[in-house]
Design an enzyme around this catalytic site. Sequence first.
Site, PDB file in Angstrom:
ATOM      1  N   ASP A  60       0.805  -1.234   0.000  1.00 18.85           N
ATOM      2  CA  ASP A  60       0.000   0.000   0.000  1.00 18.85           C
ATOM      3  C   ASP A  60       0.836   1.281   0.000  1.00 18.85           C
ATOM      4  O   ASP A  60       1.979   1.298   0.426  1.00 18.85           O
ATOM      5  CB  ASP A  60      -0.968   0.008   1.189  1.00 18.85           C
ATOM      6  CG  ASP A  60      -0.250  -0.118   2.539  1.00 18.85           C
ATOM      7  OD1 ASP A  60       0.742  -0.889   2.630  1.00 18.85           O
ATOM      8  OD2 ASP A  60      -0.670   0.552   3.501  1.00 18.85           O
TER       9      ASP A  60
ATOM     10  N   GLU B 221      -0.642  -1.702   5.292  1.00 22.97           N
ATOM     11  CA  GLU B 221       0.348  -1.615   6.379  1.00 22.97           C
ATOM     12  C   GLU B 221       0.248  -0.258   7.074  1.00 22.97           C
ATOM     13  O   GLU B 221       0.477  -0.150   8.274  1.00 22.97           O
ATOM     14  CB  GLU B 221       1.768  -1.814   5.829  1.00 22.97           C
ATOM     15  CG  GLU B 221       2.816  -2.075   6.901  1.00 22.97           C
ATOM     16  CD  GLU B 221       3.154  -0.850   7.730  1.00 22.97           C
ATOM     17  OE1 GLU B 221       3.250  -0.976   8.971  1.00 22.97           O
ATOM     18  OE2 GLU B 221       3.305   0.254   7.171  1.00 22.97           O
ATOM     19  N   GLU B 222      -0.120   0.783   6.310  1.00 17.71           N
ATOM     20  CA  GLU B 222      -0.096   2.155   6.824  1.00 17.71           C
ATOM     21  C   GLU B 222      -1.319   2.448   7.690  1.00 17.71           C
ATOM     22  O   GLU B 222      -2.113   3.329   7.384  1.00 17.71           O
ATOM     23  CB  GLU B 222      -0.012   3.157   5.664  1.00 17.71           C
ATOM     24  CG  GLU B 222       1.211   2.999   4.776  1.00 17.71           C
ATOM     25  CD  GLU B 222       2.518   3.445   5.430  1.00 17.71           C
ATOM     26  OE1 GLU B 222       2.475   3.901   6.589  1.00 17.71           O
ATOM     27  OE2 GLU B 222       3.555   3.325   4.772  1.00 17.71           O
TER      28      GLU B 222
ATOM     29  N   ARG C  41      18.197  -5.535  15.136  1.00 22.62           N
ATOM     30  CA  ARG C  41      18.600  -5.876  16.493  1.00 22.62           C
ATOM     31  C   ARG C  41      17.659  -6.957  17.008  1.00 22.62           C
ATOM     32  O   ARG C  41      16.510  -7.036  16.578  1.00 22.62           O
ATOM     33  CB  ARG C  41      18.542  -4.654  17.414  1.00 22.62           C
ATOM     34  CG  ARG C  41      17.137  -4.168  17.708  1.00 22.62           C
ATOM     35  CD  ARG C  41      17.094  -2.976  18.659  1.00 22.62           C
ATOM     36  NE  ARG C  41      17.612  -3.294  19.970  1.00 22.62           N
ATOM     37  CZ  ARG C  41      18.758  -2.821  20.461  1.00 22.62           C
ATOM     38  NH1 ARG C  41      19.495  -1.991  19.769  1.00 22.62           N
ATOM     39  NH2 ARG C  41      19.167  -3.171  21.653  1.00 22.62           N
TER      40      ARG C  41
ATOM     41  N   HIS D  34       7.744  11.346   3.272  1.00 20.31           N
ATOM     42  CA  HIS D  34       7.992  12.709   2.783  1.00 20.31           C
ATOM     43  C   HIS D  34       7.591  12.770   1.308  1.00 20.31           C
ATOM     44  O   HIS D  34       7.768  11.798   0.577  1.00 20.31           O
ATOM     45  CB  HIS D  34       9.479  13.033   2.957  1.00 20.31           C
ATOM     46  CG  HIS D  34       9.822  14.469   2.705  1.00 20.31           C
ATOM     47  ND1 HIS D  34      10.050  14.970   1.440  1.00 20.31           N
ATOM     48  CD2 HIS D  34       9.953  15.526   3.552  1.00 20.31           C
ATOM     49  CE1 HIS D  34      10.321  16.265   1.523  1.00 20.31           C
ATOM     50  NE2 HIS D  34      10.266  16.629   2.800  1.00 20.31           N
TER      51      HIS D  34
END
Length: 387
Positions: A80, A137-138, A177, A360
């Site tokens: 998406d 996902e957003e 990580r 952005h």
Amino acid sequence: MPIVNRVAAFAEDIAAWRRDFHENPELDYDVHRTAGIVAEKLKSFGCDEVVAGIGRTGVVAVIKGRLPGDKVIGMRADMDALPIMEATGKPYASKTPGKMHACGHDGHTAMLLGAAKYLAETRNFAGTAVVIFQPAEEGGGGGKAMVDDGMMDRFGVTEVYGMHNMPGLPVGAFALRPGPLMAAADRFTIEIEGKGAHAAKPHDSIDTVFILSQIVSALQGVVARNVDPLESAVLSTTMIHAGDAYNVLPQYGSLKGTVRTLKPEVQDLVERRISEVAQGIAAMHGAKCTVDYARGYPVTRNHESQTAFAARVAGEVVGGDNVNLDAPPVMGAEDFSYMLESRPGAFIFMGNGDTAGLHHHEYDFDDNAIPVGVSYWARLVETSMPT
Ligand code: NI
């Protein structure tokens, strides 16, 4: 073993797919064109099974290795875009004003397609690879929708891996990580009912604006004074609404914001303190207060041994010096977290170079990263399930 040669050979094709997705961004679950192309390509590659419509518009394909094996490695990409007006000026810029691939999901989808093509062609592994393309996902929780749809059991996934590009990290570098890598993202809404009055007669009011402003200030004390300074938490008030006139003290008002945390105990503490602070200040002034705290995406928590394995594979592709296994956690959130709650696995950041940041209007995925990302996927499968 650096970039896989066969992958480098068709990296240009993958870049062309990426640019086509970029030109035609789709939002949330409405990724019908993208999911259609994904399913069609997966079939043309000769995947053993291609299933669309999982978690509404998600697509999953199964690729069996040349030898059987117990492992089923899941790899996930998101499809998406975002509701942003693009300003890259690129020839393949969005053709739909107000929609834009500003998070690089176009690149993620194209790279996983490239890996599927390579794996279906070579099948140089003993076990099963499952490629997962998720919508929404957003903020829409498409990853959760696919998990809730029974995807993991249906395809017998034993481990699951995800990847996201990262501006600021050089192309050809990886970072990850073990443990918490990205934050839990929650939302809160505080509604205040005071007592409306003429602005010249404040003594007749219970001043909602005055109360809201005190709550905004006091909430900053939750992170500063309640959370252990060695833990991480973000509490941002992002919306405040009250009043319609210069000369009226409004009866109603609200403020809203977001909370980001990396540990359940910190999350519980912040949730509790927001309510106590808001209720306490409202009570002090005699106003009514309701607090709604909604938990969103959970912490993206990498599993120890899969993280070490992912780092080793990334190191084989780009050299160990270019893999940071001690990356600082990011306070953004990611709904791959639901897949990691369901199966052991790891999420990795891949360098996108010196580009504008994610979300952005001038951001663009760097096509030079394609051979790197696709080689990582290919080697992940081949290394995890050797013939
Ligand atoms: Ni993203």
